[in-house]
Structures are given as structure tokens and as C-alpha cells.
Design a protein around this motif. Structure first.
Motif, PDB file in Angstrom:
ATOM      1  N   THR A  44      49.138  48.381  41.116  1.00 55.51           N
ATOM      2  CA  THR A  44      48.526  49.703  40.998  1.00 55.51           C
ATOM      3  C   THR A  44      47.076  49.725  41.481  1.00 55.51           C
ATOM      4  OG1 THR A  44      47.809  49.264  38.722  1.00 55.51           O
ATOM      5  CG2 THR A  44      49.988  50.271  39.019  1.00 55.51           C
ATOM      6  N   GLY A  45      46.597  48.604  42.002  1.00 54.06           N
ATOM      7  CA  GLY A  45      45.219  48.546  42.485  1.00 54.06           C
ATOM      8  C   GLY A  45      44.190  48.353  41.390  1.00 54.06           C
ATOM      9  N   ALA A  46      44.620  47.793  40.269  1.00 54.15           N
ATOM     10  CA  ALA A  46      43.739  47.666  39.105  1.00 54.15           C
ATOM     11  C   ALA A  46      42.538  46.762  39.347  1.00 54.15           C
ATOM     12  CB  ALA A  46      44.542  47.149  37.909  1.00 54.15           C
ATOM     13  N   HIS A  47      42.613  45.877  40.340  1.00 54.58           N
ATOM     14  CA  HIS A  47      41.531  44.916  40.565  1.00 54.58           C
ATOM     15  C   HIS A  47      40.570  45.354  41.663  1.00 54.58           C
ATOM     16  CE1 HIS A  47      45.260  42.621  39.365  1.00 54.58           C
ATOM     17  NE2 HIS A  47      44.512  42.635  38.295  1.00 54.58           N
ATOM     18  N   ALA A  48      40.843  46.499  42.270  1.00 56.22           N
ATOM     19  CA  ALA A  48      40.038  46.944  43.406  1.00 56.22           C
ATOM     20  C   ALA A  48      38.582  47.163  43.028  1.00 56.22           C
ATOM     21  CB  ALA A  48      40.634  48.229  43.982  1.00 56.22           C
ATOM     22  N   GLU A  49      38.335  47.710  41.850  1.00 52.76           N
ATOM     23  CA  GLU A  49      36.956  47.980  41.443  1.00 52.76           C
ATOM     24  C   GLU A  49      36.149  46.692  41.330  1.00 52.76           C
ATOM     25  OE1 GLU A  49      34.461  50.172  37.828  1.00 52.76           O
ATOM     26  OE2 GLU A  49      36.647  50.293  37.892  1.00 52.76           O
ATOM     27  N   THR A  50      36.764  45.649  40.770  1.00 51.98           N
ATOM     28  CA  THR A  50      36.082  44.366  40.663  1.00 51.98           C
ATOM     29  C   THR A  50      35.739  43.809  42.034  1.00 51.98           C
ATOM     30  OG1 THR A  50      37.192  43.844  38.574  1.00 51.98           O
ATOM     31  CG2 THR A  50      36.300  41.989  39.821  1.00 51.98           C
ATOM     32  N   VAL A  51      36.705  43.846  42.953  1.00 56.61           N
ATOM     33  CA  VAL A  51      36.499  43.336  44.307  1.00 56.61           C
ATOM     34  C   VAL A  51      35.418  44.138  45.021  1.00 56.61           C
ATOM     35  CG1 VAL A  51      37.600  43.035  46.563  1.00 56.61           C
ATOM     36  CG2 VAL A  51      38.842  42.412  44.467  1.00 56.61           C
ATOM     37  N   ARG A  52      35.491  45.437  44.909  1.00 55.51           N
ATOM     38  CA  ARG A  52      34.503  46.311  45.562  1.00 55.51           C
ATOM     39  C   ARG A  52      33.105  46.094  44.982  1.00 55.51           C
ATOM     40  NH1 ARG A  52      37.138  50.627  44.781  1.00 55.51           N
ATOM     41  NH2 ARG A  52      38.236  50.668  46.765  1.00 55.51           N
ATOM     42  N   GLY A  53      33.037  45.855  43.688  1.00 56.12           N
ATOM     43  CA  GLY A  53      31.751  45.629  43.044  1.00 56.12           C
ATOM     44  C   GLY A  53      31.055  44.371  43.511  1.00 56.12           C
ATOM     45  N   LEU A  54      31.801  43.453  44.126  1.00 53.93           N
ATOM     46  CA  LEU A  54      31.228  42.220  44.656  1.00 53.93           C
ATOM     47  C   LEU A  54      30.794  42.363  46.114  1.00 53.93           C
ATOM     48  CD1 LEU A  54      33.851  39.777  43.107  1.00 53.93           C
ATOM     49  CD2 LEU A  54      31.434  39.911  42.469  1.00 53.93           C
ATOM     50  N   GLY A  55      31.001  43.554  46.674  1.00 52.62           N
ATOM     51  CA  GLY A  55      30.584  43.808  48.047  1.00 52.62           C
ATOM     52  C   GLY A  55      31.706  43.797  49.067  1.00 52.62           C
ATOM     53  N   TRP A  56      32.907  43.357  48.661  1.00 55.17           N
ATOM     54  CA  TRP A  56      34.041  43.292  49.568  1.00 55.17           C
ATOM     55  C   TRP A  56      34.657  44.674  49.754  1.00 55.17           C
ATOM     56  CZ3 TRP A  56      34.769  38.661  51.847  1.00 55.17           C
ATOM     57  CH2 TRP A  56      34.296  37.517  51.196  1.00 55.17           C
ATOM     58  N   THR A  57      35.480  44.801  50.797  1.00 55.01           N
ATOM     59  CA  THR A  57      36.275  46.009  51.021  1.00 55.01           C
ATOM     60  C   THR A  57      37.722  45.697  50.668  1.00 55.01           C
ATOM     61  OG1 THR A  57      34.835  46.724  52.833  1.00 55.01           O
ATOM     62  CG2 THR A  57      37.041  47.706  52.722  1.00 55.01           C
ATOM     63  N   PRO A  58      38.206  46.152  49.497  1.00 54.85           N
ATOM     64  CA  PRO A  58      39.564  45.789  49.074  1.00 54.85           C
ATOM     65  C   PRO A  58      40.635  46.514  49.885  1.00 54.85           C
ATOM     66  CG  PRO A  58      38.598  47.328  47.518  1.00 54.85           C
ATOM     67  CD  PRO A  58      37.518  46.990  48.500  1.00 54.85           C
ATOM     68  N   VAL A  59      41.672  45.762  50.250  1.00 55.61           N
ATOM     69  CA  VAL A  59      42.859  46.285  50.915  1.00 55.61           C
ATOM     70  C   VAL A  59      44.053  45.622  50.242  1.00 55.61           C
ATOM     71  CG1 VAL A  59      44.163  46.381  53.079  1.00 55.61           C
ATOM     72  CG2 VAL A  59      41.675  46.630  53.112  1.00 55.61           C
ATOM     73  N   GLY A  60      45.114  46.375  49.998  1.00 59.98           N
ATOM     74  CA  GLY A  60      46.231  45.801  49.259  1.00 59.98           C
ATOM     75  C   GLY A  60      47.567  45.973  49.939  1.00 59.98           C
ATOM     76  N   ILE A  61      48.471  45.032  49.668  1.00 59.68           N
ATOM     77  CA  ILE A  61      49.874  45.178  50.072  1.00 59.68           C
ATOM     78  C   ILE A  61      50.748  44.926  48.857  1.00 59.68           C
ATOM     79  CG2 ILE A  61      49.411  44.515  52.458  1.00 59.68           C
ATOM     80  CD1 ILE A  61      51.500  42.119  50.534  1.00 59.68           C
ATOM     81  N   ASP A  62      51.886  45.588  48.827  1.00 63.72           N
ATOM     82  CA  ASP A  62      52.842  45.402  47.738  1.00 63.72           C
ATOM     83  C   ASP A  62      54.200  45.898  48.220  1.00 63.72           C
ATOM     84  OD1 ASP A  62      52.258  44.959  44.457  1.00 63.72           O
ATOM     85  OD2 ASP A  62      54.199  45.832  44.959  1.00 63.72           O
ATOM     86  N   LEU A  63      55.256  45.414  47.587  1.00 64.00           N
ATOM     87  CA  LEU A  63      56.606  45.869  47.915  1.00 64.00           C
ATOM     88  C   LEU A  63      56.985  47.143  47.178  1.00 64.00           C
ATOM     89  CD1 LEU A  63      59.014  42.778  48.066  1.00 64.00           C
ATOM     90  CD2 LEU A  63      58.512  44.411  49.881  1.00 64.00           C
ATOM     91  N   SER A  64      56.345  47.402  46.058  1.00 61.81           N
ATOM     92  CA  SER A  64      56.768  48.489  45.177  1.00 61.81           C
ATOM     93  C   SER A  64      56.128  49.817  45.562  1.00 61.81           C
ATOM     94  CB  SER A  64      56.427  48.165  43.724  1.00 61.81           C
ATOM     95  OG  SER A  64      56.639  49.286  42.896  1.00 61.81           O
ATOM     96  N   THR A  65      56.954  50.748  45.993  1.00 62.73           N
ATOM     97  CA  THR A  65      56.466  52.089  46.311  1.00 62.73           C
ATOM     98  C   THR A  65      55.902  52.758  45.066  1.00 62.73           C
ATOM     99  OG1 THR A  65      58.130  52.315  48.053  1.00 62.73           O
ATOM    100  CG2 THR A  65      57.110  54.339  47.253  1.00 62.73           C
TER     101      THR A  65
END
Length: 212
Positions: A44-65
């Protein structure tokens, strides 16, 4: 192709509680940076905020629509198989895998794909359930007295769980003993740098930082 998590996406987004200290471990091992950080099995992208807060640009892949329906509000996503990542060789500066390795029967193959897409010197962070203290063989109903039963070495896929409030009993999980998990990282050609454990008296999570 229907993914197992499609059936529980709403429950996961609305009711599932993240493990204590999970975001802290991810932040400590990933560290500050810039450029794309790919999350394999982003859910569900729950970790994106943590990654973004470190300066990275989060991008995700998953099988589940179903899971991606929530994730798209938090980061750019694509529906893809982690065993065949839709990225060019040597193209991504960072990759993270957070609480998903037990969902992937071919995690060693996923790790080889991670190495393929990582830039030379790129960082990979694995955060997952602790192989020694979490699994179908571990009864955690009393957090002060974890009971380990036979089954640690069998590497099975099962829905057996000590609780009916988690993910394992809903979609099942693959168990990787610690030596198999670490060997898979090195066999993929990744150089391990640091480790972490998190949780209560008996650790719940085990983390690794490695580089290409």
C-alpha cells in the motif's frame, strides 16, 4: 493474474498495525540519499514517507492491484513481478524490500534481479520478519516467553500461525532459515555491510544492508 493480497488489501490498509520500530530500522540502514529508491513489493506504499524523508524518490512495484490502489496515492507505482523487474541493468541507486520476503517463494531470484538493476555501489536494504523468532514454528502469544517448536529448517509455505490477526494466516508465508536468507544475499552478488534486529525481548525483525 490475481495476487493473494488483492483479497485483503482493504483490511491491510485499514486495520493492519506495522511492527514496532519498523520505520526506524528502514531509515537507519537506508540512510540519506537522492535519486530513485525502488521498493519491491511496495504493498500500500506505507514506507514511502520514510524513504522520501531521507531524500530519496520512492517508486514501487507490486503484483497486487488491490494494494496498488492505495499505494498510488503515496508514490509512483507499477504492477510488476519482482522476479522480472521492469528496470534496465545498473539503473537504480537504491532498492528496499520491507516485510515481503516471506511472500516470495523465489526470493533468491528476486535478489538477483535487485543486483541486476542496482547501479555499481548502489544500496539494498532488506527488512523482514526475524527468521529465528517469527514463523509457523514460533508461538508468540506470550511476548515474554516465545515458544519455538519443530519446523525451523523445513522452509515450508504455510498459513499456520499463532494469531488470527496477522497476514500469515490470511495469505500464507514462506519461511527462510537465517543461513538460507544470508546465503541468498551473497549468492546474488551483493556485499553485506550492516545488520539490525528490532522488536521486543525476542526480536521481531531482522535487517540487512548490502551493496552492489
Amino acid at each position: 493474474m490475481e495476487a493473494a493480497y488483492d483479497e485483503i488489501a482493504d483490511w491491510y490498509e485499514q486495520d493492519f498495525e506495522p511492527l514496532p520500530g519498523l520505520y526506524r530500522q528502514l531509515g537507519e540502514l537506508l540512510g540519506a540519499g537522492d535519486g530513485v529508491c525502488l521498493e519491491v513489493g511496495c504493498g500500500t506504499g506505507a514506507h514511502a514517507e520514510t524513504v522520501r524523508g531521507l531524500g530519496w524518490t520512492p517508486v514501487g512495484i507490486d503484483l497486487s492491484t488491490g494494494m496498488l490502489g492505495y499505494a498510488i496515492e503515496r508514490l509512483p507505482v507499477a504492477r510488476a513481478n519482482a522476479e522480472r523487474l521492469p528496470f534496465a541493468d545498473d539503473s537504480v541507486p537504491a532498492v528496499v524490500s520491507v516485510m515481503v520476503h516471506t511472500d516470495m517463494p523465489a526470493y533468491p531470484k528476486v535478489l538477483r534481479e535487485v543486483r541486476r538493476v542496482l547501479r555499481p555501489g548502489g544500496v539494498f536494504v532488506h527488512v523482514g520478519v526475524h527468521p529465528c523468532f517469527c514463523g509457523h514454528f514460533a508461538d508468540r502469544s506470550d511476548p515474554d516467553s516465545i515458544v519455538i517448536t519443530p519446523g525451523y529448517h523445513d522452509g515450508s509455505w504455510t498459513k499456520k500461525s499463532w494469531t488470527d490477526k496477522g497476514v500469515r494466516n490470511r495469505v500464507g508465508a514462506k519461511h527462510y532459515p537465517l543461513h538460507e536468507l544470508l546465503n541468498a544475499v551473497t549468492d546474488a552478488g551483493l556485499r553485506m555491510e550492516r545488520f539490525g534486529e528490532g522488536g521486543e525481548a525476542a526480536p521481531i525483525t531482522f535487517s540487512v544492508r548490502a551493496r552492489k
